[in-house]
Write a protein that holds these residues in place. Structure first.
Motif, PDB file in Angstrom:
ATOM      1  N   VAL A 568       0.768  -1.270   0.004  1.00 50.40           N
ATOM      2  CA  VAL A 568      -0.115  -0.136   0.030  1.00 50.40           C
ATOM      3  C   VAL A 568       0.873   1.250  -0.033  1.00 50.40           C
ATOM      4  N   ALA A 569       2.057   1.225   0.643  1.00 54.24           N
ATOM      5  CA  ALA A 569       2.986   2.439   0.811  1.00 54.24           C
ATOM      6  C   ALA A 569       3.796   2.854  -0.587  1.00 54.24           C
ATOM      7  N   VAL A 570       4.092   1.658  -1.044  1.00 54.79           N
ATOM      8  CA  VAL A 570       5.125   1.953  -2.285  1.00 54.79           C
ATOM      9  C   VAL A 570       4.520   2.908  -3.216  1.00 54.79           C
ATOM     10  N   PRO A 571       3.405   2.758  -3.753  1.00 52.63           N
ATOM     11  CA  PRO A 571       2.668   3.811  -4.669  1.00 52.63           C
ATOM     12  C   PRO A 571       2.767   5.261  -4.113  1.00 52.63           C
ATOM     13  N   TRP A 572       2.444   5.763  -2.950  1.00 51.67           N
ATOM     14  CA  TRP A 572       2.581   6.860  -2.264  1.00 51.67           C
ATOM     15  C   TRP A 572       4.031   7.222  -2.295  1.00 51.67           C
ATOM     16  N   VAL A 573       5.073   6.556  -1.709  1.00 61.26           N
ATOM     17  CA  VAL A 573       6.280   6.986  -1.731  1.00 61.26           C
ATOM     18  C   VAL A 573       6.890   7.254  -3.058  1.00 61.26           C
ATOM     19  N   VAL A 574       6.724   6.199  -3.971  1.00 64.19           N
ATOM     20  CA  VAL A 574       7.270   6.397  -5.111  1.00 64.19           C
ATOM     21  C   VAL A 574       6.576   7.836  -5.914  1.00 64.19           C
ATOM     22  N   GLY A 575       5.330   7.696  -5.998  1.00 61.52           N
ATOM     23  CA  GLY A 575       4.639   8.378  -6.580  1.00 61.52           C
ATOM     24  C   GLY A 575       5.024  10.029  -6.296  1.00 61.52           C
ATOM     25  N   PHE A 576       4.935  10.251  -4.941  1.00 56.12           N
ATOM     26  CA  PHE A 576       5.197  11.362  -4.357  1.00 56.12           C
ATOM     27  C   PHE A 576       6.584  11.758  -4.400  1.00 56.12           C
ATOM     28  N   GLY A 577       7.322  10.611  -4.019  1.00 57.85           N
ATOM     29  CA  GLY A 577       8.752  10.844  -3.623  1.00 57.85           C
ATOM     30  C   GLY A 577       9.523  11.103  -4.934  1.00 57.85           C
ATOM     31  N   GLY A 579       7.954  10.421  -8.672  1.00 58.33           N
ATOM     32  CA  GLY A 579       7.180  10.958  -9.709  1.00 58.33           C
ATOM     33  C   GLY A 579       6.299  10.030 -10.203  1.00 58.33           C
ATOM     34  N   PRO A 580       5.409  10.540 -11.019  1.00 56.25           N
ATOM     35  CA  PRO A 580       4.270   9.614 -11.820  1.00 56.25           C
ATOM     36  C   PRO A 580       5.018   8.559 -12.721  1.00 56.25           C
ATOM     37  N   GLU A 581       6.093   8.968 -13.337  1.00 59.36           N
ATOM     38  CA  GLU A 581       6.674   8.322 -14.600  1.00 59.36           C
ATOM     39  C   GLU A 581       7.210   6.982 -13.793  1.00 59.36           C
TER      40      GLU A 581
END
Lengths: 668, 668
Positions: A568-577, A579-581
């Protein structure tokens, strides 16, 4: 179109009513004498204790997510999330409650009335789960669509439903998987191998936990798993339809029709599932395997025909029907390949490798498992190519919907397996005799084959659903950032691909280690009881079965957290940390890794299991030989492969994709 | 700049002269009495028979490719291909010939003169291989660059060199890997487990084949493997430099300088490797492990310093030096992680799992192997991010060059391991006594640790080299088709990603099955000899060792063909049959799958091996216990993991990437 929009909700209610009627019928069967009823109650109570503790833990976790979603995306998404989580949990609970009711009654029916009635009870027990999954999905999504679907501003909040469902599913699958396999390995290694008593022997302290595990892992876990793929495929298709560019020259149909279609098809599929269930009942007096096949294939064929009518009715292009067809046929192909790898040729080969010891059993089984990815993944490639040529990314989504539409029926058969398995356990524990056990064994055997097909099918459906969700993620971001491209040669995307690839391996490692550690505790506890309880092995004293249930429960609850949090956390961390690419790359890499590992693990595990059974039937020397011992090692290695780590892969990728889709507007 | 272009060729010649001088020094050591010499000759002859048959088969395969390349891409590419294939084969042959000469002399030196001299001979034997790899790479590529590099029209033909090298490497690796592990498993299972005789006992018919296997698999196979990564990284960097867009405002340097730099750095690395070899010799009297570490780290540090000078000299940006630095440090980090997973913590944990039987050993080892991908892959992500931020895709290529520049030294240490291992085998077979065996064992143990580090390093380098080659492929196509984008959301690319993901699993399955089948034949033959040759077990009769070498040879030659053909054919089939976008996806998917499987298999295999050794040292009950038997199962499963299927992954992705790069102009 506005009145049509009531259909999914109504059909959902109809499905639930059908499930309730079947439940009443199951309840009417007798529960047998006090001893049988007591064992049934022990299993039922053990399962309920586990579910309560699991859902309590889950409630806290969901609370955190609800707060985050409310804050970042508004109350509508948070509300959808709650609805999804509750629906998923309810599907699991309903399935489990009925399965633990149906198992005793199956045993008693086998004892008193013979195979046909036993098959009917067991299958009815499973079909309640199937109908619950399909109906709750339709009811929940249909109702949300009714309120939020009309307005593009609020349509996005529906995705919260999928995220809620998949978060619950992840924990159920991982927790249930750890529970069931630690109990299974522990009970088998000490009971069968060390103490030399038969499987499901009442003297074994781990035997109740083992039977509880079948319910919490194979019924509740599997139910939540399929539930979220089912909802995910619909959500993704609706999302793609809401943002896709519609070709003016050759339109697939009106946007509202395209958005509504997934729900309409799922409603049709639910009706077909009910027909399929009736078909199985009608043919139950014939050979059990035949009855189940007629039900599955019958419902699929009727669905394909009715889907054509639905597509005419909502006035969209016939091309979409072809995409649905591609999905439905592809699902069957993948299921058949799974059946091949867990039967005949490969299984006998693995069994024969047992003649040179356990190492060659492992090498051969693992090689077969890895080989088995080839045709299913190529089938996915064909489905992707055909459906996207016909109808773009929307076609891919609809292929997933097509594969999952008759989920009520496929899930019914999946859930039938553990009911039959449990019935056998209860027959053994309460000493109902050879004849009863022979009937439950024959039902169980049919269940094993259908379960293997179901697993392959679940992986294919999950992959396609995840793909559609990822496509929806890309579309959602592209809608706000038109230059958004996930180019592999972009280092940001490439790094994401690598990070995504790590995840399935890491989660598989965590879950396998969890099973190993929990089984180790279980082994020590069972050994302790055999050592310290006087007269236990002679049958003069009772084992402390509750203690074993406790150990498995505590281990499962504790160890399901790290994989769940990572997913659950990886998308938040990668997305905000980052970027969406990079997040897009992560999803693609994780999807690839998850599909490959899921197929390898499910098929290797199933093949090892059946290789052991092949030897136990008297082949290659039969029970008690070194060859048998070697295949037992393979089966034990295969346990966490096929029932813990492998199935976690389906949900891992779906939960990550859905979380990404939900947070996509924030990233854009 | 034109005179500079002679440097790589000249340095290549210098390196070869250094290798020849060392070879003369090794030859001067005595070969001992007739018995020792005879065993040495048997191993040498067995290895040469295998190499002749393997290279004959390879020659036919290469002939087909040469004809295809000549027809489609002209004689220059075909010529480069031949040069690459011959250089790769020569590197393998030289390494093997010297290794099989050095092993007897190491045994004798250990017997007559003690550890220091034995270490010197063994290490010299390995360093000839190291220098041969580096020198032949420089000589071949440098000379081709001299003739074809100046003109953009002909520069592309240099890629043929890499394709030739990697085609030979693939077959050597796969064929050698099948040979060595079928012999090893067969000899161990029947000799150690069934007949109860020690490892390397002269009564065992499979023992010569086992020792031959160490040479053809670990020396020749590993040599060709590293050779092609080394050449691949240079070729990719040259290719990227020849097509990249140079920023006018902040140029990295002149195009000719950027194209020449990889060769200049590799030349520098060769000098540093020679320095490293001298350092090891100088410290040989100290602790062996220390001497090897001083050599490795010393040559790396000197290289990093000299690289800065070279970069100043050819007048390119200092940023490139930082990319080189990132690669060099990253390689060390990945090596250290490998060392961690194949020692201490994880190994003891796997050994302890042996207390509950072989199944838990397999589960734990597999879980640890999957976990072990995390840090190395994240390290690759860091290298990619840093180097591409500094110098774009060219930076990624230079990071790979930086990781591989001191290949002469790292390869020397890799090749030292099997020489020491063989020396131990010869000591045992010729009955030179406990003391000699103790010395060779201590050398072997050091070799095992360094070999583990070398394997991790090889995987990291191969991944980075492949990545650079894939980048060059994309650049080559983009140069002709400016709108060429590998977007993940494009179904064509996505399908490629899935197809690419299948390949590592399929090749791993094929190679594992090959080992299993070949080992099965070997087991039956050794059992037959023990049964049918009277007096064999009592030491009164000689085993038919040649027959076992034959079986392993025939199996390896036959079974290396399907994986080899798949790897070489897929880029042609996908590229021409579907398109360059799908081929790009295939490369990305295969790269991801290969890296993950290679790390998992290498580390799980190494950890299982060391867990067995941990128990054999007397821990957890020591030899002869059930725990020991359980760890032996793990070791046997790990054999094809770490020495056949795992290492095949490196080359699989490189050969596919290089073939794609070579045919890229036809696809554009």
């Amino acid at each position: 179109m506005s009145t049509n929009a009531l259909i999914p909700t109504l059909f959902g209610v109809v499905g639930l009513i059908a499930a309730m009627i079947i439940y009443q019928r199951v309840r009417r069967y007798p529960t047998g004498d006090a001893k049988v009823a007591e064992i049934g109650d022990q299993i039922h109570l053990g399962a309920m204790v586990f579910m309560r503790r699991e859902y309590t833990m889950l409630a806290w976790f969901c609370l955190v997510l609800v707060v985050l979603l409310w804050y970042f995306l508004g109350y509508k998404t948070a509300l959808s999330f709650i609805a999804g989580a509750v629906a998923s949990a309810a599907a699991g609970l309903i399935g489990m409650r009925t399965a633990t009711r149906a198992n005793v009654r199956t045993t008693v029916a086998a004892h008193n009335e013979g195979r046909d009635e036993a098959l009917a009870v067991a299958f009815f027990g499973g079909s309640i789960m199937g109908l619950a999954v399909a109906s709750l999905g339709l009811l929940g999504l249909g109702t949300l669509y009714l309120f939020f679907g009309g307005d593009p501003e609020t349509a996005h909040s529906i995705h919260g439903f999928g995220m809620g469902a998949s978060s619950v599913a992840l924990f159920s699958r991982v927790g249930g998987g750890i529970f069931t396999k630690s109990a299974d390995i522990g009970a088998d290694l000490v009971g069968k191998v060390e103490a030399g008593i038969p499987e499901d022997d009442p003297r074994n302290p781990g035997v109740i936990a083992d039977n509880v595990g079948d319910n919490v892992g194979d019924v509740a876990g599997m139910g939540s798993d399929i539930f979220e793929s089912y909802c995910g495929s619909m959500i993704a298709s609706i999302a793609i339809a809401s943002t896709m560019v519609i070709d003016v020259m050759d339109p697939l149909g009106e946007r509202t029709a395209l958005m509504f279609l997934p729900l309409a098809l799922a409603s049709t599929g639910l009706v077909c599932s009910i027909i399929g269930i009736v078909l199985v009942r009608a043919f139950a007096a014939r050979e059990p395997g035949l009855a189940l096949r007629i039900g599955t294939i019958g419902s699929a064929v009727i669905f394909i025909a009715l889907a054509f009518v639905v597509i005419q009715w909502v006035e969209v292009s016939y091309k979409i029907w072809l995409a649905v067809l591609a999905g439905a046929i592809g699902g069957i192909v993948i299921g058949l390949v799974t059946e091949y790898y867990t039967s005949s040729g490969p299984v006998e080969r693995i069994a024969r490798a047992g003649e040179t010891g356990p190492a060659t059993v492992i090498i051969t089984g693992f090689a077969k498992g890895m080989e088995s990815v080839t045709i299913p993944v190529l089938t996915l490639c064909v489905i992707i190519t055909v459906s996207s040529l016909l109808a773009g990314l929307y076609g891919v989504g609809l292929a997933a919907v097509g594969m999952l539409a008759t989920v009520g029926m496929t899930m019914a058969i999946d859930a039938y397996g553990p009911v039959a398995d449990n019935a056998g356990g209860i027959a053994e524990m309460s000493g109902l005799g050879e004849e009863t056990r022979a009937i439950t064994d024959s039902l169980d055997e049919v269940g094993n084959t259908t379960a293997a097909i179901g697993k392959g099918f679940a992986i294919g459906a999950a992959a396609l659903a995840a793909l559609a969700i990822i496509a929806a993620y890309v579309e959602t971001i592209s809608a706000a950032k038109p230059d958004f491209v996930l180019a592999i040669s972009d280092p940001k995307v490439l790094v994401g691909l690598f990070i995504g690839g790590i995840l399935p391996f890491l989660i598989a490692s965590l879950t396998m280690t969890a099973v190993g550690d929990a089984a180790y505790e279980m082994i020590n506890e069972i050994r302790r009881q055999f050592r310290e309880i006087p007269g236990l092995l002679e049958g003069r004293a009772k084992p402390d079965t509750a203690r074993c249930v406790d150990i498995a429960t505590a281990a499962a609850i504790k160890r399901m957290i790290p994989p769940g949090v990572i997913a659950v956390a990886v998308p938040w961390v990668v997305g905000f940390g980052i970027g969406p690419e990079t997040l897009g790359g992560v999803l693609a890499g994780a999807l690839l890794g998850c599909v490959l590992l899921a197929l390898t693990m499910a098929n290797a595990g199933g093949a090892w299991d059946n290789a052991k059974k092949f030897v136990e039937k008297g082949n290659l020397g039969g029970k008690g030989t070194d060859t048998h011992a070697a295949t037992v090692v393979g089966d034990t290695v295969g346990d966490p492969f096929k029932d813990t780590s492998g199935p976690s892969m389906n949900i891992l990728i779906n939960v990550m994709a859905l979380v990404s889709l939900v947070i996509a507007p924030l990233l854009a």
